[in-house]
Design a protein around this motif. Structure first.
Motif, PDB file in Angstrom:
ATOM      1  N   LEU A 133      -2.334  -6.668  -4.420  1.00  7.07           N
ATOM      2  CA  LEU A 133      -2.816  -6.756  -3.123  1.00  7.07           C
ATOM      3  C   LEU A 133      -2.053  -5.607  -2.313  1.00  7.07           C
ATOM      4  O   LEU A 133      -0.887  -4.952  -2.778  1.00  7.07           O
ATOM      5  CB  LEU A 133      -1.884  -7.671  -2.300  1.00  7.07           C
ATOM      6  CG  LEU A 133      -2.575  -9.339  -2.534  1.00  7.07           C
ATOM      7  CD1 LEU A 133      -1.576 -10.348  -1.708  1.00  7.07           C
ATOM      8  CD2 LEU A 133      -3.894  -9.353  -1.697  1.00  7.07           C
ATOM      9  N   TRP A 134      -3.038  -4.981  -1.369  1.00  3.19           N
ATOM     10  CA  TRP A 134      -2.631  -3.528  -0.823  1.00  3.19           C
ATOM     11  C   TRP A 134      -2.249  -3.912   0.677  1.00  3.19           C
ATOM     12  O   TRP A 134      -3.112  -4.722   1.398  1.00  3.19           O
ATOM     13  CB  TRP A 134      -3.675  -2.563  -0.934  1.00  3.19           C
ATOM     14  CG  TRP A 134      -4.019  -1.764  -2.052  1.00  3.19           C
ATOM     15  CD1 TRP A 134      -4.674  -2.279  -3.129  1.00  3.19           C
ATOM     16  CD2 TRP A 134      -3.278  -0.630  -2.421  1.00  3.19           C
ATOM     17  NE1 TRP A 134      -4.463  -1.506  -4.273  1.00  3.19           N
ATOM     18  CE2 TRP A 134      -3.920  -0.447  -3.883  1.00  3.19           C
ATOM     19  CE3 TRP A 134      -2.339   0.094  -2.017  1.00  3.19           C
ATOM     20  CZ2 TRP A 134      -3.408   0.656  -4.694  1.00  3.19           C
ATOM     21  CZ3 TRP A 134      -2.145   1.488  -2.683  1.00  3.19           C
ATOM     22  CH2 TRP A 134      -2.616   1.568  -4.065  1.00  3.19           C
ATOM     23  N   ILE A 135      -1.111  -3.626   0.854  1.00  8.28           N
ATOM     24  CA  ILE A 135      -0.570  -3.919   2.294  1.00  8.28           C
ATOM     25  C   ILE A 135      -0.255  -2.592   3.132  1.00  8.28           C
ATOM     26  O   ILE A 135       0.480  -1.920   2.378  1.00  8.28           O
ATOM     27  CB  ILE A 135       0.250  -4.865   2.282  1.00  8.28           C
ATOM     28  CG1 ILE A 135      -0.135  -6.351   1.750  1.00  8.28           C
ATOM     29  CG2 ILE A 135       0.871  -5.234   3.663  1.00  8.28           C
ATOM     30  CD1 ILE A 135       0.816  -7.519   1.559  1.00  8.28           C
ATOM     31  N   ARG A 136      -0.673  -2.552   4.286  1.00  2.69           N
ATOM     32  CA  ARG A 136      -0.140  -1.176   4.936  1.00  2.69           C
ATOM     33  C   ARG A 136       1.011  -1.582   5.975  1.00  2.69           C
ATOM     34  O   ARG A 136       0.861  -2.602   6.806  1.00  2.69           O
ATOM     35  CB  ARG A 136      -1.338  -0.836   6.081  1.00  2.69           C
ATOM     36  CG  ARG A 136      -0.984   0.733   6.569  1.00  2.69           C
ATOM     37  CD  ARG A 136      -2.072   0.997   7.511  1.00  2.69           C
ATOM     38  NE  ARG A 136      -2.330   0.373   8.814  1.00  2.69           N
ATOM     39  CZ  ARG A 136      -3.290   0.901   9.570  1.00  2.69           C
ATOM     40  NH1 ARG A 136      -4.030   1.736   9.285  1.00  2.69           N
ATOM     41  NH2 ARG A 136      -3.449  -0.173  10.534  1.00  2.69           N
ATOM     42  N   ILE A 137       2.188  -0.944   5.633  1.00  2.00           N
ATOM     43  CA  ILE A 137       3.265  -1.203   6.346  1.00  2.00           C
ATOM     44  C   ILE A 137       3.817  -0.138   7.126  1.00  2.00           C
ATOM     45  O   ILE A 137       3.253   1.070   7.193  1.00  2.00           O
ATOM     46  CB  ILE A 137       4.563  -1.410   5.464  1.00  2.00           C
ATOM     47  CG1 ILE A 137       4.751  -0.372   4.518  1.00  2.00           C
ATOM     48  CG2 ILE A 137       4.387  -2.768   4.380  1.00  2.00           C
ATOM     49  CD1 ILE A 137       6.139  -0.682   3.565  1.00  2.00           C
ATOM     50  N   HIS A 138       4.979   0.041   7.803  1.00  2.00           N
ATOM     51  CA  HIS A 138       5.350   0.974   8.974  1.00  2.00           C
ATOM     52  C   HIS A 138       6.792   1.736   8.299  1.00  2.00           C
ATOM     53  O   HIS A 138       7.598   0.614   7.935  1.00  2.00           O
ATOM     54  CB  HIS A 138       5.412   0.475  10.296  1.00  2.00           C
ATOM     55  CG  HIS A 138       4.314  -0.260  10.611  1.00  2.00           C
ATOM     56  ND1 HIS A 138       4.118  -1.773  10.523  1.00  2.00           N
ATOM     57  CD2 HIS A 138       3.162   0.131  11.301  1.00  2.00           C
ATOM     58  CE1 HIS A 138       2.829  -2.056  11.053  1.00  2.00           C
ATOM     59  NE2 HIS A 138       2.164  -0.796  11.573  1.00  2.00           N
TER      60      HIS A 138
END
Length: 453
Positions: A133-138
């Motif tokens: 799973l690819w997730i964009r975080i800050h």
């Protein structure tokens, strides 16, 4: 109802219909079970997993925000940092009908996960090169794409084994139903075989009555019917013998008395006429006897039909009636010789009496069926009159002037032909006259239609 079933293309045998019905019911039960499993068991489980995973991702995002730069960079590198996720063809797998439940669970998981994550944290599912799973975080206002392992519950783990087990049980149920149906069909097949033997004049052994109650009742009723038919046959045989004896004995005495009454000066005209009437009575009696017993008890034997026709034609030639023979290549096949001789004699005698000229017999074979055609050049009859002659006591208008007939000749022929699994047909002869066709299968059909009228 039968027409509707034929239009649907359903098989005609009871065994095949029951198997098809069983398979359809098993398939419906499997579809319903899988639907219940996915919607009411797996879906809540996957949604709970998505909520837990979303909480984990939110916590991880907060950790990135609060971590020092050095620690954050090391953590990002460890979580497969990349500026962008892999290409779109690696992120959007092709839906598979074979593994539709996997696609279903993946969509449920992603929908639930997106509902629990902030809108600015997109999620991508990578299938090629490993499930991730690819997730964009800050992290300090700089987005990072990280790859996380997918929970087992979101992958549909264990469903393959469950579905295979379910399909195995369905196949076992279908096979069991097939074996049970075969077991139930065997007595019905025995019943049909015994009925065919009865219709062909044989006496089959009693059917077993130790099966299921319904089948046992049918077998018992059939055995009772067979016994009743045997008793009726025995009674008919005794009656025919009694009629033959009780009527022919006084006829013989009457002939003797008339012979003694002839004067020395010559034959008395009354005595001559009376003898003619006696001949007619005896002929009628013989026709009744022939119709009452048309050869059911005679055993079929392999024989040469052409040879039998040739012998009969020679006999008629000795009486002054020449038949033109055109005999094709008819192979040896099983028929009742005495009964078949009676059939041919009746047809040839009818041709002699009513046709008189243009007498002919021809044979041929077509599509596994033997044909015998007896023709003459006598007065033709209409089609409805020809068909009516098959019934007992029916005589054509060209035969009503003839004495000594009863209208049973063609009825006897029809009955014998059906006893051999064949039929009787009438055809107009080329050049005038009539042809009577006897259609005989070279291999006796296995159907109840072999029985007489």
């Amino acid at each position: 109802m039968t027409v509707a079933l034929k239009r649907l293309g359903l098989p005609r045998t009871l065994l095949a219909r029951n198997i098809v019905l069983l398979i359809v019911l098993v398939m419906l039960s499997q579809v319903c079970s899988l639907t219940v499993l996915l919607h009411y068991v797996q879906r809540p489980r996957v949604e709970r997993t998505a909520a837990v995973f979303a909480n984990y991702v939110t916590t991880l995002d907060s950790l990135f925000e609060a971590a020092p730069d050095n620690a954050r960079d090391a953590l990002v590198a460890r979580l497969n940092h990349g500026a962008q996720p892999p290409a779109a063809d690696e992120l959007e797998p092709t839906p598979s009908l074979r593994h539709f439940y996997v696609t279903y669970q993946r969509e449920v998981f992603l929908d639930a996960l997106r509902q629990h994550l902030p809108a600015d944290m997109p999620v991508r599912w990578q299938t090629l090169g490993g499930q991730r799973l690819w997730i964009r975080i800050h992290a300090h206002d700089m987005p990072y794409w990280i790859a996380l392992p997918i929970p087992e519950d979101a992958r549909g783990a264990g469903l393959d084994a469950a579905i295979l087990l379910s399909l195995g049980l369905a196949a076992a149920a279908a096979l069991t139903g097939y074996l049970i149906q075969r077991h139930l069909n065997r007595p019905l097949q025995n019943l049909a075989h015994a009925a065919r033997r009865v219709s062909s004049g044989e006496t089959p052994p009693p059917l077993p009555t130790d099966g299921p109650t319904e089948i046992a009742e049918v077998s018992s009723a059939f055995n009772q019917m067979t016994q009743a038919l045997q008793q009726a046959e025995a009674t008919r045989a005794v009656m025919l013998a009694g009629i033959s004896h009780d009527i022919r004995t006084p006829l013989t005495k009457l002939r003797l008395a008339m012979a003694m009454a002839i004067t020395d000066n010559g034959h008395d005209s009354f005595v001559v006429a009376a003898e003619a009437y006696l001949d007619q009575i005896e002929t009628i009696l013989q026709q009744f006897m022939d119709y009452a017993g048309s050869g059911e008890r005679e055993t079929a034997q392999a024989g040469d039909l052409n040879a039998l026709i040739s012998r009969l034609a020679a006999d008629f030639a000795g009486l002054g009636h020449e038949f033109e023979l055109s005999l094709g290549a008819v192979p040896v096949f099983a028929f009742r010789p005495i009964t078949m001789m009676r059939l041919l004699m009746n047809l040839m005698q009818n041709a002699v009496v009513y046709g008189r000229v243009g007498l002919a017999v021809r044979t041929w074979v077509h599509s596994g069926t033997a044909y015998v055609a007896v023709g003459d050049r006598g007065e033709g009859l209409a089609a409805h009159e020809l068909e009516a002659l098959k019934a007992p006591f029916q005589r054509g208008r060209n035969a009503r002037a003839q004495a000594g007939g009863t209208g049973l000749g063609l009825a006897i022929v029809e009955r014998i032909a059906r006893l051999h699994g064949g039929s009787l047909q009438f055809h107009a002869r080329d050049g005038g006259g009539l042809e009577v066709w006897v259609v005989l299968p070279l291999v006796a059909p296995r159907s109840a239609s072999q029985s007489g009228r």
